[in-house]
Design a protein around this motif. Structure first.
Motif, PDB file in Angstrom:
ATOM      1  N   LEU A  60      53.041  50.229 119.770  1.00 61.24           N
ATOM      2  CA  LEU A  60      52.016  49.219 120.002  1.00 61.24           C
ATOM      3  C   LEU A  60      50.937  49.691 120.964  1.00 61.24           C
ATOM      4  CD1 LEU A  60      50.972  46.304 119.643  1.00 61.24           C
ATOM      5  CD2 LEU A  60      52.499  45.635 121.512  1.00 61.24           C
ATOM      6  N   GLU A  61      51.327  50.327 122.081  1.00 58.86           N
ATOM      7  CA  GLU A  61      50.308  50.711 123.066  1.00 58.86           C
ATOM      8  C   GLU A  61      49.314  51.710 122.495  1.00 58.86           C
ATOM      9  OE1 GLU A  61      54.298  52.380 124.760  1.00 58.86           O
ATOM     10  OE2 GLU A  61      53.639  50.728 123.471  1.00 58.86           O
ATOM     11  N   GLU A  62      49.780  52.585 121.605  1.00 63.30           N
ATOM     12  CA  GLU A  62      48.851  53.521 120.962  1.00 63.30           C
ATOM     13  C   GLU A  62      47.898  52.781 120.039  1.00 63.30           C
ATOM     14  OE1 GLU A  62      51.471  57.650 120.950  1.00 63.30           O
ATOM     15  OE2 GLU A  62      51.339  56.479 119.101  1.00 63.30           O
ATOM     16  N   ALA A  63      48.389  51.778 119.336  1.00 59.83           N
ATOM     17  CA  ALA A  63      47.527  50.993 118.447  1.00 59.83           C
ATOM     18  C   ALA A  63      46.474  50.226 119.239  1.00 59.83           C
ATOM     19  CB  ALA A  63      48.372  50.030 117.624  1.00 59.83           C
ATOM     20  N   LEU A  64      46.867  49.666 120.369  1.00 59.27           N
ATOM     21  CA  LEU A  64      45.913  48.897 121.170  1.00 59.27           C
ATOM     22  C   LEU A  64      44.813  49.787 121.733  1.00 59.27           C
ATOM     23  CD1 LEU A  64      48.272  46.393 123.034  1.00 59.27           C
ATOM     24  CD2 LEU A  64      47.011  46.097 120.884  1.00 59.27           C
ATOM     25  N   GLN A  65      45.138  51.043 122.032  1.00 56.06           N
ATOM     26  CA  GLN A  65      44.100  51.977 122.476  1.00 56.06           C
ATOM     27  C   GLN A  65      43.061  52.188 121.379  1.00 56.06           C
ATOM     28  OE1 GLN A  65      46.260  55.473 123.617  1.00 56.06           O
ATOM     29  NE2 GLN A  65      46.989  54.605 125.545  1.00 56.06           N
ATOM     30  N   LEU A  66      43.509  52.283 120.138  1.00 58.19           N
ATOM     31  CA  LEU A  66      42.564  52.452 119.036  1.00 58.19           C
ATOM     32  C   LEU A  66      41.714  51.198 118.857  1.00 58.19           C
ATOM     33  CD1 LEU A  66      44.604  54.302 116.251  1.00 58.19           C
ATOM     34  CD2 LEU A  66      43.149  55.263 118.043  1.00 58.19           C
ATOM     35  N   ARG A  67      42.335  50.038 118.913  1.00 55.11           N
ATOM     36  CA  ARG A  67      41.557  48.805 118.782  1.00 55.11           C
ATOM     37  C   ARG A  67      40.521  48.705 119.903  1.00 55.11           C
ATOM     38  NH1 ARG A  67      42.507  48.289 113.932  1.00 55.11           N
ATOM     39  NH2 ARG A  67      43.956  46.752 113.050  1.00 55.11           N
ATOM     40  N   ALA A  68      40.907  49.055 121.129  1.00 56.56           N
ATOM     41  CA  ALA A  68      39.964  49.022 122.252  1.00 56.56           C
ATOM     42  C   ALA A  68      38.833  50.015 122.049  1.00 56.56           C
ATOM     43  CB  ALA A  68      40.696  49.312 123.563  1.00 56.56           C
ATOM     44  N   GLY A  69      39.098  51.089 121.289  1.00 56.63           N
ATOM     45  CA  GLY A  69      38.075  52.086 120.998  1.00 56.63           C
ATOM     46  C   GLY A  69      37.222  51.745 119.789  1.00 56.63           C
ATOM     47  N   GLY A  70      37.386  50.536 119.267  1.00 57.34           N
ATOM     48  CA  GLY A  70      36.535  50.080 118.171  1.00 57.34           C
ATOM     49  C   GLY A  70      37.068  50.381 116.780  1.00 57.34           C
ATOM     50  N   ILE A  71      38.303  50.835 116.664  1.00 55.51           N
ATOM     51  CA  ILE A  71      38.873  51.130 115.352  1.00 55.51           C
ATOM     52  C   ILE A  71      39.344  49.823 114.722  1.00 55.51           C
ATOM     53  CG2 ILE A  71      40.648  52.395 114.095  1.00 55.51           C
ATOM     54  CD1 ILE A  71      38.400  54.098 115.387  1.00 55.51           C
ATOM     55  N   ALA A  72      38.701  49.438 113.624  1.00 51.72           N
ATOM     56  CA  ALA A  72      38.967  48.144 113.000  1.00 51.72           C
ATOM     57  C   ALA A  72      39.863  48.252 111.771  1.00 51.72           C
ATOM     58  CB  ALA A  72      37.653  47.474 112.611  1.00 51.72           C
ATOM     59  N   GLY A  73      40.082  49.445 111.250  1.00 52.93           N
ATOM     60  CA  GLY A  73      40.857  49.620 110.031  1.00 52.93           C
ATOM     61  C   GLY A  73      42.339  49.411 110.244  1.00 52.93           C
ATOM     62  N   PRO A  74      43.111  49.504 109.166  1.00 52.74           N
ATOM     63  CA  PRO A  74      44.556  49.329 109.278  1.00 52.74           C
ATOM     64  C   PRO A  74      45.186  50.348 110.217  1.00 52.74           C
ATOM     65  CG  PRO A  74      43.856  49.249 106.975  1.00 52.74           C
ATOM     66  CD  PRO A  74      42.674  49.709 107.766  1.00 52.74           C
ATOM     67  N   ILE A  75      46.142  49.887 111.014  1.00 48.65           N
ATOM     68  CA  ILE A  75      46.907  50.761 111.907  1.00 48.65           C
ATOM     69  C   ILE A  75      48.380  50.426 111.723  1.00 48.65           C
ATOM     70  CG2 ILE A  75      47.332  51.493 114.274  1.00 48.65           C
ATOM     71  CD1 ILE A  75      44.528  50.501 115.003  1.00 48.65           C
ATOM     72  N   LEU A  76      49.167  51.426 111.371  1.00 45.41           N
ATOM     73  CA  LEU A  76      50.592  51.253 111.144  1.00 45.41           C
ATOM     74  C   LEU A  76      51.377  51.704 112.364  1.00 45.41           C
ATOM     75  CD1 LEU A  76      53.001  50.692 109.181  1.00 45.41           C
ATOM     76  CD2 LEU A  76      52.847  53.116 108.529  1.00 45.41           C
ATOM     77  N   LEU A  77      52.349  50.883 112.799  1.00 41.90           N
ATOM     78  CA  LEU A  77      53.265  51.243 113.875  1.00 41.90           C
ATOM     79  C   LEU A  77      54.483  51.918 113.261  1.00 41.90           C
ATOM     80  CD1 LEU A  77      53.233  47.918 115.979  1.00 41.90           C
ATOM     81  CD2 LEU A  77      51.627  49.846 116.075  1.00 41.90           C
ATOM     82  N   LEU A  78      54.566  53.240 113.400  1.00 45.49           N
ATOM     83  CA  LEU A  78      55.611  53.995 112.717  1.00 45.49           C
ATOM     84  C   LEU A  78      57.007  53.704 113.251  1.00 45.49           C
ATOM     85  CD1 LEU A  78      53.791  57.424 112.378  1.00 45.49           C
ATOM     86  CD2 LEU A  78      54.433  55.903 110.496  1.00 45.49           C
ATOM     87  N   GLU A  79      57.123  53.298 114.510  1.00 44.60           N
ATOM     88  CA  GLU A  79      58.428  52.943 115.063  1.00 44.60           C
ATOM     89  C   GLU A  79      58.680  51.447 115.020  1.00 44.60           C
ATOM     90  OE1 GLU A  79      58.809  54.661 118.956  1.00 44.60           O
ATOM     91  OE2 GLU A  79      58.754  56.719 118.198  1.00 44.60           O
ATOM     92  N   GLY A  80      57.726  50.688 114.498  1.00 47.41           N
ATOM     93  CA  GLY A  80      57.870  49.243 114.490  1.00 47.41           C
ATOM     94  C   GLY A  80      57.714  48.672 115.887  1.00 47.41           C
ATOM     95  N   VAL A  81      58.377  47.551 116.140  1.00 50.17           N
ATOM     96  CA  VAL A  81      58.323  46.928 117.460  1.00 50.17           C
ATOM     97  C   VAL A  81      59.698  47.030 118.116  1.00 50.17           C
ATOM     98  CG1 VAL A  81      56.452  45.363 116.855  1.00 50.17           C
ATOM     99  CG2 VAL A  81      58.820  44.627 116.503  1.00 50.17           C
ATOM    100  N   PHE A  82      59.706  46.949 119.436  1.00 45.70           N
ATOM    101  CA  PHE A  82      60.935  47.116 120.207  1.00 45.70           C
ATOM    102  C   PHE A  82      61.497  45.794 120.718  1.00 45.70           C
ATOM    103  CE2 PHE A  82      58.513  51.021 120.395  1.00 45.70           C
ATOM    104  CZ  PHE A  82      59.461  51.969 120.039  1.00 45.70           C
TER     105      PHE A  82
END
Length: 356
Positions: A60-82
């Motif tokens: 999740l934290e890696e995905a949120l960094q991308l969203r904060a950087g303006g990445i709007a496309g699909p982002i998959l969490l490969l490990e899912g959630v904890f």
């Protein structure tokens, strides 16, 4: 400043993504986990945001960094959630998630959701690291489908030995996967970089290229240029000291190297604290002002000694490529008894310089 520079060619990253997607066919998630294998996840994702079908990160934290950087496309969490609390963030940011065990599935089904999830349901087809066993997969799929919690289910697995040409393990995994998903609707995703490069039967709806995006190949003895990939990172430093030694003199810690002739030793900024592997000591290739040479002596924490004996024009200020356009990161990794993934992910303290 210390002259250790990691130059990141974003145009090469874009080239490699487009090449990987073309080789695979269909759609491809750009795997940018672990800070894009040390290259900078946000900058790399931005470089392909207009063409990428989506991105894959570990958590999740890696995905949120991308969203904060303006990445709007699909982002998959490969490990899912904890934990269940993360599902609210998944919903809020429109993320996709892998479900790879009963605990994650139970968590998802028990947690109220405003919107259905895009779920990638993972099978353990033979790697035995994560995923539902083939015999349990259809039941997990049907549970998820009946819950209404998923707007689509992508069937996925991961290969353990796809980077070993001639090994039948990949074909066996693929057969196990196909048998277990027969009759279950939805897209499939099975091919990592090695799967894309040498296993055409693994080319399905979604590819997941990782290391090949960075210009390295997972294949043994394979230089990235041989398959059209371009190195994204060039790690280089400069000579800041020169020493003349006679024959029979030791160099560096442990006297692991002893000169056999009069030797010019160059000292460069960089070492294992910067991510250059300590095991890649005497013999590891470097390029000095474009001319090939080698490391001599042990790699130290902050410094590396190289052989300038046959390069009379080289000296203070000479540029030394540790890997990049002339020196394959695969070759350095092989000398150190490791893989290029580890070298790239470990780079630190170097000044990152992005080239568009």
């Amino acid at each position: 400043m210390r002259p250790l520079i990691a130059s990141i060619r974003l145009d090469h990253f874009r080239h490699n993504y487009l090449l990987a997607r073309q080789q695979h066919g269909g759609r491809a998630l750009a795997v940018v986990k672990a800070n894009a294998y040390g290259h900078g996840a946000v900058r790399c994702a931005q470089a392909v945001a207009d063409v990428a079908d989506g991105f894959a990160v570990a958590c999740l934290e890696e995905a949120l960094q991308l969203r904060a950087g303006g990445i709007a496309g699909p982002i998959l969490l490969l490990e899912g959630v904890f934990e269940a609390a993360e599902l609210a963030e998944v919903q809020a940011h429109g993320l996709w998630l892998v479900v790879q065990n009963r605990e994650q599935l139970d968590m998802l089904l028990a947690t109220p959701a405003e919107h259905p999830y895009r779920v990638w349901l993972k099978m353990d087809s033979g790697m035995h690291r994560a995923g539902f066993f083939p015999a349990d997969y259809a039941a997990a799929y049907q549970r998820l489908a009946a819950s209404g919690k998923a707007d689509a289910i992508v069937k996925m697995t991961h290969f353990a030995r796809a980077d070993e040409p001639g090994c039948d393990a990949t074909a066996l995994q693929l057969a196990a996967f196909d048998a277990a998903v027969a009759g279950l609707p939805g897209d499939c995703s099975v091919a990592n970089s090695a799967g894309i490069m040498i296993h055409p039967p693994a080319h399905r709806d979604w590819g997941r290229p990782g290391i090949m995006l960075y210009g390295s190949t997972p294949l043994p003895d394979g230089h990235a240029a041989n398959v059209g990939l371009k190195p994204v990172m060039r790690l280089a430093s400069r000579v800041f000291g020169v020493r003349e030694l006679s024959a029979g003199e030791p160099v560096g810690y442990g006297a692991s190297f002893v000169t056999t002739r009069p030797t010019r030793v160059g000292l460069i900024a960089g070492g294992y604290a910067d991510g250059y592997p300590r095991l890649a000591s005497t013999g590891s290739p470097v390029a000095v002002d474009g001319q090939h040479s080698r490391i001599i002596g042990r790699v130290s924490m902050d410094m590396i000694t190289i052989d300038l004996t046959d390069l009379p024009q080289a000296g203070i200020g000479s540029e030394v490529e540790l890997w990049g356009e002339q020196i394959s990161v695969n070759a350095v990794a092989a000398h150190a008894g490791t893989i290029s993934y580890e070298l790239l992910c470990n780079v630190k303290r170097a000044h990152l310089q992005y080239l568009d």
